[in-house]
Design an enzyme around this catalytic site. Structure first.
Site, mmCIF file in Angstrom:
data_model
loop_
_atom_site.group_PDB
_atom_site.id
_atom_site.type_symbol
_atom_site.label_atom_id
_atom_site.label_comp_id
_atom_site.label_asym_id
_atom_site.label_seq_id
_atom_site.Cartn_x
_atom_site.Cartn_y
_atom_site.Cartn_z
ATOM 1 N N SER A 41 0.928 -1.831 0.101
ATOM 2 C CA SER A 41 -0.553 0.027 -0.433
ATOM 3 C C SER A 41 0.893 1.167 -0.086
ATOM 4 O O SER A 41 0.199 1.883 -0.241
ATOM 5 C CB SER A 41 -0.592 -0.426 1.270
ATOM 6 O OG SER A 41 -0.143 0.108 2.201
ATOM 7 N N LYS A 105 0.600 4.735 7.076
ATOM 8 C CA LYS A 105 0.411 5.913 6.021
ATOM 9 C C LYS A 105 0.825 6.501 5.807
ATOM 10 O O LYS A 105 1.946 7.097 6.669
ATOM 11 C CB LYS A 105 -1.168 5.177 6.391
ATOM 12 C CG LYS A 105 -1.607 4.271 6.339
ATOM 13 C CD LYS A 105 -2.745 4.028 4.740
ATOM 14 C CE LYS A 105 -2.873 2.174 5.413
ATOM 15 N NZ LYS A 105 -2.839 1.354 3.350
#
Length: 216
Positions: A41, A105
């Site tokens: 990701s 993230k």
């Protein structure tokens, strides 16, 4: 070697092991922790299997920082059971934490920001201004859906660098926290990739904002 002669050596080995454990605890509590990246990701910045060093000595978060945060909102499936020995080793910082309780993230929205994506535009907007994101995966758009959110006080809006392979703030709207994460859940910013050796590099948020755009 006699038992009497061996005792000083064993004592020295024991002291060394104790010193290593104390140093590991100090590092874990005060300086740095390591984590393993479990997915794609955050490509190309971070790949699955990369080990990263996360700083514990900063109390601020800047737009563009890659952060590790605790999954208190249930974004991840329940982790598999681990042995008491493995829990102890990870607690001491002698093994990196896996991605079954934490996520990595990139910070896109700080408290008070309005983050949006308009159909057809190749970028996100923060407070109406197009956001430069040189870290994005070349084969993925800045976003795959239109949205507009205002980040509440004490919260962050976070996205992966590979937007088509990241389950992030966009996908958790309507769930606990409405897609926002709490500043209190942030472990710290990722400072470097430390393993494998050929992937070693510092990690920063170049091109994502100014030094004054930060949350404390």
């Amino acid at each position: 070697m006699s038992a009497a002669a061996a005792r000083p050596r064993l004592r020295a080995v024991g002291l060394v092991m104790l010193a290593v454990l104390v140093a590991a605890l100090v590092l874990k509590a005060c300086v740095v922790r390591t984590f393993v990246i479990p997915s794609a990701s955050m490509e190309p910045t971070l790949r699955a299997g990369d080990r990263v060093a996360v700083s514990l000595i900063t109390d601020e978060v800047r737009r563009g920082d890659v952060i590790v945060f605790e999954d208190t909102k249930g974004w991840l499936p329940a982790p598999p059971p681990r042995s008491a020995m493995m829990n102890a080793v990870r607690f001491l910082g002698l093994a990196p934490a896996t991605g079954d309780e934490h996520l990595a993230k990139r910070v896109v929205g700080l408290p008070g920001d309005t983050v949006s994506h308009r159909p057809g535009e190749p970028w996100l907007r923060v407070n109406g201004v197009p956001l430069s994101e040189p870290y994005l995966h070349a084969d993925a758009p800045a976003a795959d859906r239109a949205f507009e959110v205002q980040v509440p006080p004490g919260r962050l809006w976070v996205l992966g660098d590979h937007r088509t392979r990241s389950v992030d703030s966009r996908h958790h709207r309507g769930g606990p926290g409405d897609g926002f994460i709490s500043l209190d859940d942030v472990v710290g910013p990722v400072e470097a990739r430390v393993w494998p050796i050929d992937r070693w590099a510092l990690v920063d948020g170049d091109g994502t904002g100014t030094e004054t755009e930060r949350a404390q």
